[in-house]
Design an enzyme around this catalytic site. Structure first.
Site, mmCIF file in Angstrom:
data_model
loop_
_atom_site.group_PDB
_atom_site.id
_atom_site.type_symbol
_atom_site.label_atom_id
_atom_site.label_comp_id
_atom_site.label_asym_id
_atom_site.label_seq_id
_atom_site.Cartn_x
_atom_site.Cartn_y
_atom_site.Cartn_z
ATOM 1 N N ASP A 126 0.855 -1.186 0.000
ATOM 2 C CA ASP A 126 0.000 0.000 0.000
ATOM 3 C C ASP A 126 0.891 1.235 0.000
ATOM 4 O OD1 ASP A 126 -1.915 1.972 0.388
ATOM 5 O OD2 ASP A 126 -3.052 0.809 1.855
ATOM 6 N N ARG B 16 -0.235 4.391 -0.280
ATOM 7 C CA ARG B 16 -0.995 5.604 0.026
ATOM 8 C C ARG B 16 -0.473 6.340 1.264
ATOM 9 N NH1 ARG B 16 -6.874 2.921 0.104
ATOM 10 N NH2 ARG B 16 -5.585 1.302 1.104
#
Length: 216
Positions: free
Chosen positions: A127, A129
């Protein structure tokens, strides 16, 4: 101090009601984010909110490979029913790897890799983000206490570390179907997401989703 700036604002009528759409810009990256706001969110009561990461395939193209589009619609509906709330549309497509790389990851998933393995094979983290910008957006909007619509523990922890008081996690288990059950299982087992699945009450009805979800 955050460099994100509130740069535009207008009314936005939707099928879920009339929202205020607020545009934000992060000069360092030229990345744009938006928030949909309904009602008075500046009192002392906790605000129902959703941090929704961009997903063109799920949100706009109605893909069944994920639960994103279903979560977006459900969150907007619940905010509308509450009469007040915020949805931050977080411009981090494909868990931060971008649209084209997400398509490349889909191709690897077609070959048998799961959603995490595909990202790693492309040289990315599971991930990519950064949710801290969402805390900055909450702060600019004057939101201090949040009832967060999420299954993702990382969103909760990032908000707390950034000074946003998360008073409640509101589960968002929707959109499961035979095309995304393994994806949801991977997010639960490998990323620690609070996902309840293989449960009939969460299954969607569609012409392509009539087959029973395989048992693990």
């Amino acid at each position: 101090m955050s460099k994100i700036q509130l740069v535009a604002e207008a009314k936005l009528p939707t099928e879920f009601g009339i929202f205020r759409i607020v545009g934000f810009e992060f000069p360092d990256t030229q990345k744009e984010h938006v928030a949909l706001v309904m009602g008075d969110i500046n009192d002392d009561k906790p605000v129902l909110a959703r941090i929704h990461s961009e997903c063109l395939t799920g949100d706009a193209l109605h893909s069944l490979k994920c639960d994103c589009g279903f979560q977006l619609a459900t969150a907007l509906r619940q905010i509308s029913e509450a009469g007040r709330g915020v949805l931050i549309y977080h411009r981090e497509e494909g868990r931060g790897i971008g649209l084209i790389n997400k398509i490349r990851a889909y191709a690897l998933q077609d070959q048998g890799l799961d959603t995490i393995e595909a990202n790693l094979a492309l040289g990315f983290a599971a991930d990519e983000r950064n949710f801290s910008v969402c805390a900055d957006i909450f702060a600019l909007l004057g939101v201090k206490q949040v009832r967060l619509l999420t299954n993702n523990p990382n969103k909760i922890e990032t908000m707390k570390k950034s000074g946003i008081n998360i008073v409640e996690r509101v589960p968002l288990n929707v959109g499961e179907n035979r095309y995304n059950t393994e994806y949801l299982d991977t997010k639960a087992k490998k990323m620690g997401h609070f996902i309840v699945h293989n449960n009939e009450q969460h299954l969607i009805a569609c012409p392509h989703c009539q087959e029973e979800i395989p048992k693990k």
